[in-house]
Design an enzyme around this catalytic site. Sequence first.
Site, PDB file in Angstrom:
ATOM      1  N   GLY A  14      28.335  15.864-101.689  1.00 44.96           N
ATOM      2  CA  GLY A  14      28.155  14.762-100.358  1.00 44.96           C
ATOM      3  C   GLY A  14      27.111  15.011 -99.874  1.00 44.96           C
ATOM      4  O   GLY A  14      27.605  14.724 -98.299  1.00 44.96           O
ATOM      5  N   ASN A  16      24.968  12.257 -99.723  1.00 43.25           N
ATOM      6  CA  ASN A  16      25.326  10.758 -99.179  1.00 43.25           C
ATOM      7  C   ASN A  16      26.226  10.571 -97.838  1.00 43.25           C
ATOM      8  O   ASN A  16      25.753   9.836 -96.781  1.00 43.25           O
ATOM      9  CB  ASN A  16      24.847  10.271-100.477  1.00 43.25           C
ATOM     10  CG  ASN A  16      23.798   9.667 -99.970  1.00 43.25           C
ATOM     11  OD1 ASN A  16      22.445   9.664 -99.781  1.00 43.25           O
ATOM     12  ND2 ASN A  16      23.201  10.400-101.988  1.00 43.25           N
ATOM     13  N   ARG A  90      32.339   8.288-111.628  1.00 36.05           N
ATOM     14  CA  ARG A  90      33.182   7.582-112.327  1.00 36.05           C
ATOM     15  C   ARG A  90      33.173   6.091-113.144  1.00 36.05           C
ATOM     16  O   ARG A  90      32.399   5.840-112.220  1.00 36.05           O
ATOM     17  CB  ARG A  90      34.947   8.377-112.080  1.00 36.05           C
ATOM     18  CG  ARG A  90      36.288   7.423-112.926  1.00 36.05           C
ATOM     19  CD  ARG A  90      37.154   8.669-112.147  1.00 36.05           C
ATOM     20  NE  ARG A  90      37.245  10.359-112.001  1.00 36.05           N
ATOM     21  CZ  ARG A  90      37.002  11.028-113.653  1.00 36.05           C
ATOM     22  NH1 ARG A  90      37.362   9.382-114.870  1.00 36.05           N
ATOM     23  NH2 ARG A  90      37.371  11.866-114.203  1.00 36.05           N
ATOM     24  N   HIS A 108      21.858   4.875-106.656  1.00 33.23           N
ATOM     25  CA  HIS A 108      21.321   5.291-107.588  1.00 33.23           C
ATOM     26  C   HIS A 108      20.173   6.336-106.971  1.00 33.23           C
ATOM     27  O   HIS A 108      19.669   5.413-107.464  1.00 33.23           O
ATOM     28  CB  HIS A 108      21.710   4.111-108.675  1.00 33.23           C
ATOM     29  CG  HIS A 108      21.281   4.986-110.205  1.00 33.23           C
ATOM     30  ND1 HIS A 108      22.590   5.713-111.020  1.00 33.23           N
ATOM     31  CD2 HIS A 108      19.886   5.293-111.403  1.00 33.23           C
ATOM     32  CE1 HIS A 108      21.908   6.642-111.723  1.00 33.23           C
ATOM     33  NE2 HIS A 108      20.921   6.178-112.174  1.00 33.23           N
TER      34      HIS A 108
END
Length: 189
Positions: A14, A16, A90, A108
């Site tokens: 967590g 970010n 996911r 990313h």
Amino acid sequence: MKKTKAAVFASGTGSNFQAIMEADNLPVEVVLLVCDKAGAKVMEKAAQYGVPVLLFDPKAYASKSAYEQKLIEELEKAGVEWIFLAGYMRIVGPDLLGAFEGRIVNIHPSLLPAFPGKDAIGQAYQAGVDTTGVTVHYIDEGIDTGPIIAQESVGIHPEDTEDMLKERIQQVEHNLYPNVIRQLLNQTT
């Protein structure tokens, strides 16, 4: 300033999520954390910020469509307008993509299209490239293939370990993601 209601989807520590929560003047109210991993540290961070958590186990549903329909129901109940993926491991399916078309953003740790998918930092480090970075992009049906919104380079130094590189990439992520979110939401309000 009117704040846009958003959900953050995360599966891990967590960092970010925390950067979003602590960003100054962000026109967003995080009304829900969606997590697919029991025991993920991000849930502790959500509790610290008073953000409700929706923990789900995809295996408890008959299909991807079934759990995405449940997610959509919960997101709509919370008034969510945007979704920000922050270490969510996911693939987002067509149901969720359709319900929030053009309003799902991911961060990313590479300069896409290079090193998509899992362990992008490790991939870049092992490949021996001298530059990698961070990409913020819209989500589409592919894996890290959606339209790019912003990128920032991070050099790989000869003395770097993979952990050193990861730390520098995270520093860039924690600055870039809130800035991009701010720009996106200021354009739509």
